[in-house]
Enzyme design. Structure first.
Site, PDB file in Angstrom:
ATOM      1  N   LYS A 281       0.869  -1.183   0.000  1.00 28.47           N
ATOM      2  CA  LYS A 281       0.000   0.000   0.000  1.00 28.47           C
ATOM      3  C   LYS A 281       0.903   1.228   0.000  1.00 28.47           C
ATOM      4  CE  LYS A 281      -4.050   1.992   2.246  1.00 28.47           C
ATOM      5  NZ  LYS A 281      -3.595   3.404   2.165  1.00 28.47           N
ATOM      6  N   ARG A 286      -3.937   8.515  -5.239  1.00 26.37           N
ATOM      7  CA  ARG A 286      -4.570   7.677  -6.255  1.00 26.37           C
ATOM      8  C   ARG A 286      -4.811   8.521  -7.504  1.00 26.37           C
ATOM      9  NH1 ARG A 286      -8.000   3.223  -5.355  1.00 26.37           N
ATOM     10  NH2 ARG A 286      -8.300   2.113  -7.334  1.00 26.37           N
ATOM     11  N   GLU A 341      -0.924   4.750  -8.361  1.00 27.76           N
ATOM     12  CA  GLU A 341      -0.602   5.659  -7.264  1.00 27.76           C
ATOM     13  C   GLU A 341       0.561   6.554  -7.689  1.00 27.76           C
ATOM     14  OE1 GLU A 341      -1.697   6.253  -2.985  1.00 27.76           O
ATOM     15  OE2 GLU A 341      -2.506   5.012  -4.597  1.00 27.76           O
ATOM     16  N   PHE A 378      -1.032  -0.177 -11.039  1.00 32.23           N
ATOM     17  CA  PHE A 378      -1.429  -1.507 -10.572  1.00 32.23           C
ATOM     18  C   PHE A 378      -2.651  -2.059 -11.296  1.00 32.23           C
ATOM     19  CE2 PHE A 378      -2.865   1.539  -7.251  1.00 32.23           C
ATOM     20  CZ  PHE A 378      -4.235   1.476  -7.459  1.00 32.23           C
ATOM     21  N   LYS A 443      -5.472  -8.851  -2.604  1.00 36.60           N
ATOM     22  CA  LYS A 443      -6.399  -8.820  -3.738  1.00 36.60           C
ATOM     23  C   LYS A 443      -6.735 -10.228  -4.219  1.00 36.60           C
ATOM     24  CE  LYS A 443      -5.087  -4.254  -5.496  1.00 36.60           C
ATOM     25  NZ  LYS A 443      -4.628  -3.472  -6.668  1.00 36.60           N
TER      26      LYS A 443
END
Length: 913
Positions: A281, A286, A341, A378, A443
């Site tokens: 993370k 974002r 990001e 990502f 995920k």
């Protein structure tokens, strides 16, 4: 498909003027605000949601009947936070208060004016609740007591003027029109509209669903309130499949990671007890990237455009990103949407550093900071006219890896690891703690992309605390911060501090700010704090500084809204992931992910942790090779625990009185960061430094010493922060050991992470410059056979005659291009048939120039420009650049790749003899 699909929607025409603003307030907003969440109305058998739906539907139908099908003017006022068409007003609570003081012609010394200026810390009954405080003042000082004549359209028109206003006087005049034209009740509802918040307890999702069944879904696709109102003005019309996919240059609402589960077992269950992906993370913002035919748009999570900062095309010379990612995409890509990001890259330390404090650098095109934006991708949502949102994450990732063909520290793909057990997650958590990262995102590889939703397909996991720090930090509450929204007027987080050290005869009642904590509190915890401190809180004033010290030259960093006397305060037992460096707190350290463990009613301010005790504990914890941690205290770990060592506060980490073995480090000041490559503990290296005449400090601070060294063997967040301060030289521990072993200070170049003295760095570079390294590079150059691919632009290949002093001669001899200021022209490379060759030439040219002391400019307007290097033979481009140089009154030499290589070979031959 070469061009982006342009979504066309026509504005529906209303047949009459908009309804009165007073009607909007009394018929819609007031009734909605009076409905509770759970209890049924006394006058209706409908539950709260059914009643709200009826009120909304009735008013929407009333508007359609009396005004027309275009509800955009209405929804702009109902959902001011979603209205992207109207720009920012340029103020928040404090700024709005100042404007209303002038608009109402209040004396700056009046009590009402003072309350508005100091709304967080005034003695008013509405302290901390700006909206209610301003409403109360407007009610008492009403210019008119009867309903105003403004329509919804009139209010919108004035709000548009307010957003476009360029001066404070203009804003004051507009607010004065509102003040003189609206009743107190209307002004009450205008205030949250001005602050772009909603005060009637109804979510945007619910409102949009009543407006049209497909409205919420369309908003997730486009983030445009105007498009929703104009495209779905007919309630009977439904979106077809072609209208429910993402589109290039239409900002969508990104999928969000769901909040943590109670324990990692539930996280595994959410993944279907199947293998999952583990991603870091990142500490950034974002950002979604949209590209079509070389044109770019960048959007934040809140639909704010950052294209002006990151670039609109490959050839946007003001861009911070796009001009540096030429060739990053496969040549077959004409359209693409990426999700990722944006983080900050430090090219000197070659690492990602904390993003938030540096965002303004990216937004200012005139900034010359060496830091650069770094887009970490990502996900991919769109490719060459086809939406990929329904594809699985696994499939999207395979496509992404084929699409991005060149990765750099401007743009790259976020790596992931495959896991299947709790141990896999915990192992990665240990890694992110060591690296000072935000945490992890787990995920599900089989999951599709859910626009604007928090789904269990993505779950974020943060390291909540380390056992070594989780039970021992007893900090005293120094102040409190008011919340916002529903928490307005209530203290919902606390400033806690460490007690300044004392002698056995004298207890110090003064504290230093250390951490702000607002997480981990139960209802009962807050109730205990409220009851124990009731009537003891004071609005912030300089009187508080008698008992506490804050960071900042004005002691205003993390300044609380309210403060409390230490003797009236409570001790909080706080757990955290780790201790991190921070200049926001007086101790120069704070806690990462702080959470309340419990309120310690059995302890007084005298029992709070002191600064010396904290550092002793911190150093002792750093001695441990592996600090154990748990994601959740309630989960029992089925393994034997080693008995936790009890740390004695009176045991020093190292012996300051140790007699020196030599004075090789005499008068040098050191701050040592763990871990070191050569020692198991930080204390071991500190001991060696002291034994050889060095001086140890626990923090860099503002010593102002010329010879202060930060000893570190890896780039960390703290190293990046200290490097940005330019206060010290950052060097590896090997330099200390080699200097001690050789009994002389070794040349620093090969040991440096960063030097605050740029000239010193260049001189030490000369010391380390070897004939062998130059020869190796020459061999590599000889292997390149590129001379036939490019005809020379300039026949004159002599080096520019520059006058230098005798003192500079040896320096310039090793760096033959030191006096060169160069612009590298990339125009035309992307369309060249020899793209790979040209990019190779570009990279090698840049390497040679920088290696040999040249300065590279980002644009051609520099008055110091001496050379322009072109990589594609283009007479039209040469003419353009020549005219630009004439315009800027500069006369640089136009050369090509071969010229740079040949001149460098000649200079290198002279150096090597």
């Amino acid at each position: 498909m070469d061009e982006a699909k342009e979504t066309v929607f026509t504005k529906p025409q209303n047949h009459s003027s908009t309804l009165e603003f007073y009607d909007f307030v009394t018929t819609l907003l007031e009734p909605l605000s009076r409905i509770g969440k759970t209890r049924k109305s006394k006058t209706s058998n409908l539950d709260p949601y059914e009643l709200k739906r009826k009120i909304l539907l009735d008013y929407f139908n009333k508007w359609r009947q009396h005004v027309g099908p275009d509800l955009y003017p209405l929804l702009r006022l109902m959902l001011p936070d979603l209205d992207r068409e109207r720009g920012s007003y340029g103020f928040k609570e404090f700024g709005l208060g100042k404007l209303f003081i002038r608009a109402m012609h209040l004396s700056p010394t009046s009590e009402d004016a003072k309350s508005l200026k100091n709304w967080r810390g005034s003695e008013s009954k509405h302290t901390g609740d700006f909206s209610t405080m301003l409403q109360d003042i407007l009610q008492r000082r009403a210019y008119r007591t009867f309903p105003g004549a403004f329509t919804v359209g009139d209010v919108n028109a004035l709000l548009d003027q307010l957003a476009d206003a360029s001066s404070e006087d203009t804003r004051v005049n507009i607010l004065e029109q509102f003040y003189r034209s609206l009743s107190p009740l209307e002004l009450r509802w205008l205030i949250p509209i001005l602050l772009k918040v909603r005060k009637y307890g109804t979510s945007e999702k619910f409102i949009l669903s009543v407006f049209h069944p497909d409205a919420a879904r369309l908003y997730r696709l486009c983030s445009s309130l105007k498009r929703i109102c104009w495209e779905l003005y007919d309630p009977s019309r439904s979106l077809d499949e072609t209208e429910t996919d993402v589109e290039v240059f239409s900002c969508f609402q990104p999928q969000l990671a769901n909040f943590k589960k109670k324990d990692l077992h539930q996280t595994l269950e959410a993944m279907g007890n199947k293998p999952f992906w583990i991603e870091e993370k990142l500490d950034g913002e974002r950002i979604q990237l949209h590209m079509s035919s070389g044109k770019f748009q960048f959007y934040s999570r809140n639909a704010r455009s950052y294209t002006y900062a990151y670039g609109s095309s490959y050839f946007d010379e003001q861009s911070r990103l796009t001009q540096y990612i030429i060739g990053a995409f496969d040549k077959r890509i004409s359209q693409i949407i990426l999700d990722g990001e944006m983080v900050t890259w430090d090219p000197v330390l070659e690492t990602v550093i904390p993003y938030g404090s540096l965002r303004s650098i990216f937004e200012d095109s005139s900034s010359h900071s060496s830091y650069s934006p770094y887009y970490v991708v990502f996900d991919i949502l769109y490719l060459n006219g086809k939406s990929l949102v329904k594809y699985s994450l696994e499939s999207r990732r395979r496509i992404l890896e084929k699409v991005i063909v060149r990765e750099s520290h401007r743009m790259s793909i976020l790596p992931y690891k495959v896991g299947s057990t709790i141990e896999d997650i915990e192992a990665e958590l240990r890694n992110v703690i060591q690296e000072g990262s935000e945490g992890l995102v787990i995920k599900k590889p089989s999951g599709s992309y859910h626009l604007g939703e928090r789904m269990d397909d993505w779950i974020k996991v943060k390291p909540y605390y380390l056992q070594g720090f989780g039970e021992d930090l007893d900090c005293l509450i120094l102040g409190g911060y008011f919340g916002r929204g529903k928490q307005s007027g209530k203290i919902n987080s606390f400033l806690c501090g460490l007690r300044m050290d004392y002698t056995p005869k004298d207890h110090s009642e003064k504290f230093q700010s250390f951490v702000r904590v607002g997480g981990g509190f139960t209802y009962f915890d807050r109730d205990i704090i409220r009851k124990e401190t009731e009537g003891k809180w004071l609005p912030w004033s300089s009187d508080a500084l008698e008992y506490m010290e804050l960071a900042g030259t004005k002691q205003d960093f993390e300044k609380p809204d309210m403060w409390i006397h230490p003797k009236d305060s409570l001790v909080l037992q706080i757990k955290a992931a780790e201790v991190v460096v921070s200049n926001r707190f007086k101790t120069n350290y704070t806690l990462r992910f702080p959470r309340l463990e419990k309120v310690r009613l059995d302890r007084s301010w005298k029992d709070a942790l002191t600064i010396n005790e904290f550092f002793t504990l911190k150093n002792a914890v750093e001695k441990q090779d592996n600090v154990s941690f748990h994601v959740n205290k309630k989960r029992k770990v089925s393994q034997k625990r080693e008995k936790q060592k009890k740390f004695l506060y009176d045991e020093p980490t190292f012996k300051k009185e140790a007699s020196p073995h030599s004075d090789v480090l005499k008068n040098l000041h050191f701050v040592v960061l763990p871990p070191t490559e050569l020692h198991e503990t930080k204390a071991g290296l500190q001991q060696i430094i002291i034994e050889n005449g060095g001086l140890i400090h626990q923090g860099v601070g503002n010593f102002g010493k010329e010879r202060l060294f930060l000893v570190a063997d890896r780039v960390s967040t703290r190293v990046s922060i200290e490097r940005s301060k330019n206060m010290c030289t950052i060097i590896r521990s090997q330099w200390v050991m080699d200097s001690v072993n050789n009994q002389r200070l070794m040349p620093q170049w090969s040991y440096l992470l960063f030097s605050k003295d740029e000239k010193y760095s260049w001189k030490t570079a000369l010391e380390s410059l070897s004939a062998k390294s130059l020869s190796n590079l020459l061999v590599e150059l000889k292997q390149l056979d590129l001379s036939k691919e490019y005809s020379k632009i300039s026949d004159d290949t002599s080096i520019l005659n520059l006058t230098i002093s005798k003192e500079e001669a040896s320096f310039v001899g090793a760096f033959p291009f030191l006096k060169f200021t160069v612009f590298l022209d990339l125009k035309g490379i992307e369309n060249s048939e020899l793209y790979d060759v040209r990019m190779g030439q570009y990279r090698l040219t840049k390497c040679i120039l920088l290696w040999n002391g040249a300065t590279i400019e980002k644009d051609i307007s520099s008055k110091k420009l001496t050379h322009v290097v072109m990589f594609v033979e283009d007479s039209t481009r040469l003419e353009q650049l020549t005219k630009a140089c004439e315009l800027y009154q500069i006369e640089p030499k136009f050369v090509n790749f071969e010229w740079v290589v040949n001149e460098w070979k000649k200079a290198s031959t002279n150096i090597l003899g």
